[in-house]
Design a protein around this motif. Sequence first.
Motif, mmCIF file in Angstrom:
data_model
loop_
_atom_site.group_PDB
_atom_site.id
_atom_site.type_symbol
_atom_site.label_atom_id
_atom_site.label_comp_id
_atom_site.label_asym_id
_atom_site.label_seq_id
_atom_site.Cartn_x
_atom_site.Cartn_y
_atom_site.Cartn_z
ATOM 1 N N UNK A 157 -1.767 20.524 58.710
ATOM 2 C CA UNK A 157 -1.316 21.336 57.580
ATOM 3 C C UNK A 157 -2.000 20.884 56.293
ATOM 4 N N UNK A 158 -2.229 21.826 55.412
ATOM 5 C CA UNK A 158 -2.901 21.603 54.138
ATOM 6 C C UNK A 158 -2.045 22.218 53.043
ATOM 7 N N UNK A 159 -1.836 21.482 51.963
ATOM 8 C CA UNK A 159 -1.156 22.033 50.791
ATOM 9 C C UNK A 159 -2.223 22.581 49.851
ATOM 10 N N UNK A 160 -2.171 23.877 49.588
ATOM 11 C CA UNK A 160 -3.211 24.495 48.759
ATOM 12 C C UNK A 160 -2.820 24.424 47.288
ATOM 13 N N UNK A 161 -3.629 23.732 46.518
ATOM 14 C CA UNK A 161 -3.366 23.494 45.103
ATOM 15 C C UNK A 161 -3.980 24.590 44.237
ATOM 16 N N UNK A 162 -3.374 24.824 43.084
ATOM 17 C CA UNK A 162 -3.955 25.761 42.116
ATOM 18 C C UNK A 162 -4.850 25.034 41.110
ATOM 19 N N UNK A 163 -5.064 23.735 41.338
ATOM 20 C CA UNK A 163 -5.869 22.944 40.409
ATOM 21 C C UNK A 163 -7.244 22.604 40.979
ATOM 22 N N UNK A 164 -7.546 23.118 42.177
ATOM 23 C CA UNK A 164 -8.840 22.879 42.803
ATOM 24 C C UNK A 164 -9.406 24.202 43.305
ATOM 25 N N UNK A 165 -10.716 24.309 43.325
ATOM 26 C CA UNK A 165 -11.367 25.520 43.805
ATOM 27 C C UNK A 165 -11.371 25.548 45.334
ATOM 28 N N UNK A 166 -11.602 26.718 45.932
ATOM 29 C CA UNK A 166 -11.716 26.769 47.392
ATOM 30 C C UNK A 166 -12.778 25.806 47.924
ATOM 31 N N UNK A 167 -13.913 25.718 47.234
ATOM 32 C CA UNK A 167 -14.986 24.817 47.664
ATOM 33 C C UNK A 167 -14.541 23.364 47.603
ATOM 34 N N UNK A 168 -13.800 22.986 46.556
ATOM 35 C CA UNK A 168 -13.307 21.607 46.437
ATOM 36 C C UNK A 168 -12.300 21.292 47.536
#
Length: 235
Positions: free
Chosen positions: A102-113
């Motif tokens: 599982x991955x927590x998707x942050x709004x502070x990083x880009x998809x590439x990051x």
Amino acid sequence: MGRFHHKYTLPAIILLLIVAIGGLVAGVLNFRNQTTLPSDSNSSAIGVELNQTFGYVDLHELQDHGISFVYLRSTQGRSYFDDDYLSYRDQVLGTKMAFGTSIAYSNESTPEQHYQYFMKKVGLNTGSLPILIEPAVDDHSNRYLEQMAQFIRMLENHGKLVMVDVNIRYKPLFPDGTLFITNGKKAPSKMKYSFWRYTNNGRVKSVSGLENGVAMLAYNGTVTQYKQRYGQLTQ
């Protein structure tokens, strides 16, 4: 002679009440110690989500108590990596349980990051279950979800199946083939959701560290489908 018999009646009634109450208390305590199961008794397989907050958990004990799969928390954004991901991953490979990442998707990083950091820390050994993407924030704006979808496409380029923890109404924003998971007390539609997180405060019987506060999931399909896609059942 009547008095002789009646003088034992009240003590006998009291004794029966004590026994009945004792049995009820024992039953309640035993119920509280059982593994938390979904309300839908027909669920084919149940699993748990694990992360570093639980400390050491013996995955063989999980298997012995009917858990068929585990999701392991890995990264969030471009800088967070769960301390126990790799040790859990090594341990689960010695069991019959399926595992997923599982991955927590942050709004502070880009998809590439997100992608670069995930590949650096986890790589392609993500398990047989779909990679699970969970929002790290409550932001469900189109921009946020579209960026999440870009990240999903990067994972799919490696042949990975991906599942998201968002409402099915956002399906048009995601690539074809993206799966969905949902929460709730009642089993969701099998046509819409592949997995069901049926509680965030569950327990697993006799497994140290998992007495409460466990996120528990059920595969929202048949036994045959589960075995074909993900492996054996441990129940």
